[in-house]
Write an enzyme that holds these catalytic residues in place. Structure first.
Site, PDB file in Angstrom:
ATOM      1  N   CYS A 285      35.381  14.050   2.036  1.00  0.00           N
ATOM      2  CA  CYS A 285      36.240  12.861   2.044  1.00  0.00           C
ATOM      3  C   CYS A 285      35.476  11.638   1.513  1.00  0.00           C
ATOM      4  O   CYS A 285      35.254  11.524   0.326  1.00  0.00           O
ATOM      5  CB  CYS A 285      36.838  12.643   3.430  1.00  0.00           C
ATOM      6  SG  CYS A 285      38.272  11.545   3.442  1.00  0.00           S
TER       7      CYS A 285
ATOM      8  N   HIS B  56      38.614  17.648   5.373  1.00  0.00           N
ATOM      9  CA  HIS B  56      37.633  17.696   6.466  1.00  0.00           C
ATOM     10  C   HIS B  56      37.528  19.096   7.069  1.00  0.00           C
ATOM     11  O   HIS B  56      38.147  19.374   8.099  1.00  0.00           O
ATOM     12  CB  HIS B  56      38.037  16.722   7.570  1.00  0.00           C
ATOM     13  CG  HIS B  56      37.932  15.288   7.202  1.00  0.00           C
ATOM     14  ND1 HIS B  56      36.783  14.557   7.374  1.00  0.00           N
ATOM     15  CD2 HIS B  56      38.839  14.436   6.676  1.00  0.00           C
ATOM     16  CE1 HIS B  56      36.985  13.317   6.974  1.00  0.00           C
ATOM     17  NE2 HIS B  56      38.231  13.218   6.539  1.00  0.00           N
TER      18      HIS B  56
ATOM     19  N   GLU C  70      35.206  20.243   8.797  1.00  0.00           N
ATOM     20  CA  GLU C  70      34.543  20.122  10.105  1.00  0.00           C
ATOM     21  C   GLU C  70      35.525  19.872  11.241  1.00  0.00           C
ATOM     22  O   GLU C  70      35.150  19.957  12.415  1.00  0.00           O
ATOM     23  CB  GLU C  70      33.484  19.016  10.060  1.00  0.00           C
ATOM     24  CG  GLU C  70      34.012  17.597  10.017  1.00  0.00           C
ATOM     25  CD  GLU C  70      34.508  17.125   8.656  1.00  0.00           C
ATOM     26  OE1 GLU C  70      34.867  15.937   8.559  1.00  0.00           O
ATOM     27  OE2 GLU C  70      34.545  17.922   7.695  1.00  0.00           O
TER      28      GLU C  70
END
EC number: 4.3.3.6
Length: 190
Positions: free
Chosen positions: A78, A174, A176
């Site tokens: 990002c 994202h 994660e």
């Protein structure tokens, strides 16, 4: 193998948690001397202008540029992807510091505000056939991929959401924030 996560701002803790889950103890990088200890660096999502300014204040822009792609693999998610791009559109007035390492053009906040955040399936053959669920929060959009850089992930409409240039990786989403660790594992192989 030593993996650092830039820990100046943004969701670095989430990247650290995924790395620990797959058996890698990350180094939280806040200073140039910590950067010297790592072979891989994740630049997390957050606010790209803030992260760029902090990289300037802590004098890490040039050390990262000097090692990028040679003895330092880098992955930007990002805001991190914005920092890796050679061309950034829709910057704040006066511009922003970037690393300008990947031959790609990226548009900041391309999908709208925080309220326009969304999740969508991503096709990313480099990590397997099964689609990846992408989380997009005030996400940038990869407008074009130049020479030496290749698109490696797409939304269903064909929009590029991941690109690779040698040992450099950019994702506009994202990974994660999901339970799927395949992109983290890919990064460990770069």
């Amino acid at each position: 193998m030593t993996v650092g996560v830039l820990a100046l701002q943004g969701d670095f803790r989430e990247h650290c948690a995924v790395l620990r889950r797959i058996g890698v103890e990350p180094i939280e990088v806040r200073l140039p001397r910590q950067l010297e200890q790592v072979e891989r660096l994740i630049i997390p999502g957050g606010e790209s202008t803030t992260i760029g300014r902090l990289l300037t204040i802590y004098q890490m822009l040039e050390p990262i540029r000097a090692r990028a792609g040679r003895d330092l693999a880098i992955w930007g998610t990002c805001a991190g992807a914005i920092l890796l791009a050679s061309v950034v559109t829709d910057q704040k007035q006066g511009g922003q510091p970037t690393l300008s390492l990947m031959n790609l053009t990226i548009q900041r906040n391309a999908y709208g505000s925080q309220l326009d955040s969304f999740e969508a399936p991503i096709t990313m053959p480099i990590i397997g056939e099964k689609p990846l669920q992408g989380v997009f929060i005030r996400a940038p959009r990869i407008i074009s991929v130049g020479s030496g850089c290749e698109a490696v992930g797409w939304l269903e409409d064909g929009s590029v959401v991941a690109a690779r240039q040698g040992r450099l990786l950019a994702t506009t989403f994202h990974p994660e924030l999901t339970d799927d660790d395949r992109v983290h594992r890919l990064f460990l192989e770069l």
